[in-house]
Design a protein around this motif. Structure first.
Motif, PDB file in Angstrom:
ATOM      1  N   SER A   7       3.160   8.392  -9.509  1.00  0.00           N
ATOM      2  CA  SER A   7       2.957   7.832  -8.166  1.00  0.00           C
ATOM      3  C   SER A   7       1.517   8.066  -7.743  1.00  0.00           C
ATOM      4  O   SER A   7       0.939   9.113  -8.050  1.00  0.00           O
ATOM      5  N   TYR A   8       0.962   7.083  -7.036  1.00  0.00           N
ATOM      6  CA  TYR A   8      -0.424   7.183  -6.570  1.00  0.00           C
ATOM      7  C   TYR A   8      -0.469   6.964  -5.072  1.00  0.00           C
ATOM      8  O   TYR A   8       0.261   6.130  -4.538  1.00  0.00           O
ATOM      9  N   PHE A   9      -1.336   7.721  -4.411  1.00  0.00           N
ATOM     10  CA  PHE A   9      -1.418   7.600  -2.948  1.00  0.00           C
ATOM     11  C   PHE A   9      -2.857   7.442  -2.481  1.00  0.00           C
ATOM     12  O   PHE A   9      -3.796   7.853  -3.165  1.00  0.00           O
ATOM     13  N   ARG A  13      -4.311   5.255  -5.125  1.00  0.00           N
ATOM     14  CA  ARG A  13      -3.427   4.081  -5.205  1.00  0.00           C
ATOM     15  C   ARG A  13      -4.240   2.779  -5.107  1.00  0.00           C
ATOM     16  O   ARG A  13      -4.042   1.853  -5.897  1.00  0.00           O
TER      17      ARG A  13
ATOM     18  N   GLU B  53      -0.471   7.282   5.701  1.00  0.00           N
ATOM     19  CA  GLU B  53       0.342   7.120   4.492  1.00  0.00           C
ATOM     20  C   GLU B  53       0.897   8.489   4.129  1.00  0.00           C
ATOM     21  O   GLU B  53       0.261   9.515   4.370  1.00  0.00           O
ATOM     22  N   HIS B  54       2.100   8.523   3.562  1.00  0.00           N
ATOM     23  CA  HIS B  54       2.642   9.823   3.155  1.00  0.00           C
ATOM     24  C   HIS B  54       3.428   9.681   1.856  1.00  0.00           C
ATOM     25  O   HIS B  54       3.685   8.572   1.382  1.00  0.00           O
ATOM     26  N   TYR B  55       3.769  10.791   1.283  1.00  0.00           N
ATOM     27  CA  TYR B  55       4.532  10.866   0.041  1.00  0.00           C
ATOM     28  C   TYR B  55       5.960  11.223   0.460  1.00  0.00           C
ATOM     29  O   TYR B  55       6.256  12.391   0.739  1.00  0.00           O
ATOM     30  N   TRP B 125      -2.178  11.037   4.363  1.00  0.00           N
ATOM     31  CA  TRP B 125      -3.566  10.575   4.294  1.00  0.00           C
ATOM     32  C   TRP B 125      -3.801   9.592   5.410  1.00  0.00           C
ATOM     33  O   TRP B 125      -2.964   8.726   5.678  1.00  0.00           O
ATOM     34  N   TRP B 138     -11.008   5.953   4.248  1.00  0.00           N
ATOM     35  CA  TRP B 138     -10.028   7.030   4.295  1.00  0.00           C
ATOM     36  C   TRP B 138     -10.728   8.251   4.876  1.00  0.00           C
ATOM     37  O   TRP B 138     -11.870   8.548   4.532  1.00  0.00           O
TER      38      TRP B 138
END
Lengths: 86, 154, 154, 86
Positions: A7-9, A13, B53-55, B125, B138
């Motif tokens: 997974s990439y963020f 990403r 954004e989050h995981y 993020w 970012w």
């Protein structure tokens, strides 16, 4: 090694151009740092994402790890920039 | 002391008063409640929004680990942490941390500890959306945030 | 940075959410809000109430002096302190301190500073009312509260 | 010295049995400590309230002072135990 979900963020990403993918890790890729090196050789987008490898954070099965962490039998490996939540 | 810990990751806003009420209602042992609310700033008018954004999955787990660490270190009775994701306008809430304890020092320190570790460990993020229409950068992680961890011996 | 400081001494309860809203509404520079709420504990069921006596006039002035000192030491945007008096049952609010700042460290430290100094300088005194019907003692000042001041160099 | 308002709070108030009174301070009573001594001689209730003089806090015109503070032209002098608010 079995199939692993990557997974990439955030900008990792964006640079790679995908949110996740499933790969089979070669036998000789044993830790996070080696996986980053191996991924960097897969194409320009990976090389760009990992160009400053030291700044990249990784998680194995949703736990933060350092680059020398062995991949072991992780099912989910994530790469992302330093966190900026809160 | 066994602390009630509650972590939520959500798009919707939160209600500070409701969270305080949930932590204190019907009990006579809470002497101190500390809340921290983090809001989206407009950076002197330059920003129209922050996109968070989050995981999923890891975000909840990591914040819960931080809250558990705080509960082991201080005699807190409860801790709530709520982190929003999605596109948030200036003035909107981003994060809430609330802690309760019989006495004030533990509540203050546990809340500050949770925020300091959440900042550098929770997988979120922020991307800037600028008022001039452009999608900006970012947000960079801050050295000050790493420095904040050192006072906790980390 | 000029901070808006608001001190109230009142018999009525306060509304934490309303105070946060008043400190943040319509502005894009607040990144952090810290609130401290102090509540009446029941001391393991022994207390039926605390009765708070205060020195009218001096109570407001002294808390305002403490809040001004915090505003000179940290870049806070606003501070609200509300202290109740009269007879308060376990679970009821006694005191609220709320601070706002662009960043979290100033808001946390200013709120803790205000509480520490308020505890030992604001002219309030607590008398215990016991559940067994007796009127108990005046609460003794705590050495721990004086010790808390030392970390601020006082 | 002009008439001065004295205020008492918490157990100091309870022991003396009044919330406030107006007195004229004698010429030779110049500071807070001397005023406490002088008050203690006015009756059993004052002696009881001030029996541990060191623990008594004082305010001149609503500002905390130490016992060596000169009374000056204060209009309002308050005596009370250590504070227990918050």
């Amino acid at each position: 090694m079995a199939a692993v979900k990557l997974s990439y963020f955030a900008w990792v990403r964006e640079r790679i151009g995908k949110t996740e993918e499933t790969i089979v890790v070669p036998e000789d890729v044993r830790d996070v740092g080696q996986l980053i090196d191996w991924l960097s050789g897969r194409g320009e987008e990976y090389a760009y994402a990992f160009e400053n490898a030291k700044t990249i954070r990784a998680a194995l099965d949703r736990k933060h790890v350092k680059h020398d962490a062995p991949l072991g039998d992780a099912r989910e490996i994530a790469f992302f920039p330093p966190m900026t939540g809160g | 002391m066994s602390a009630r810990i509650d972590v939520r990751i959500q798009r919707e806003d939160f209600d500070v008063a409701a969270e305080i009420a949930a932590l204190t209602k019907g009990r006579g042992d809470v002497g101190a409640v500390v809340t921290f609310t983090g809001l989206c700033r407009d950076e002197s008018g330059a920003l129209s929004a922050l996109e968070l954004e989050h995981y999923p999955g890891m975000a909840e787990e990591e914040i819960a680990r931080v809250a558990q660490a705080a509960a082991q270190r201080w005699p807190i009775l409860g801790a709530v942490a709520i982190h929003r994701f999605g596109k948030l306008a200036p003035g909107e809430n981003i994060v809430l941390v609330a802690t309760t304890s019989p006495h004030r020092a533990a509540a203050f320190e546990a809340a500050a500890f949770i925020m300091d570790f959440l900042k550098t460990r929770a997988p979120f993020w922020k991307k800037e959306h600028r008022r001039d229409g452009g999608v900006g950068d970012w947000v960079d992680a801050k050295e000050a945030d790493d420095a904040a961890l050192r006072r906790w011996g980390a």
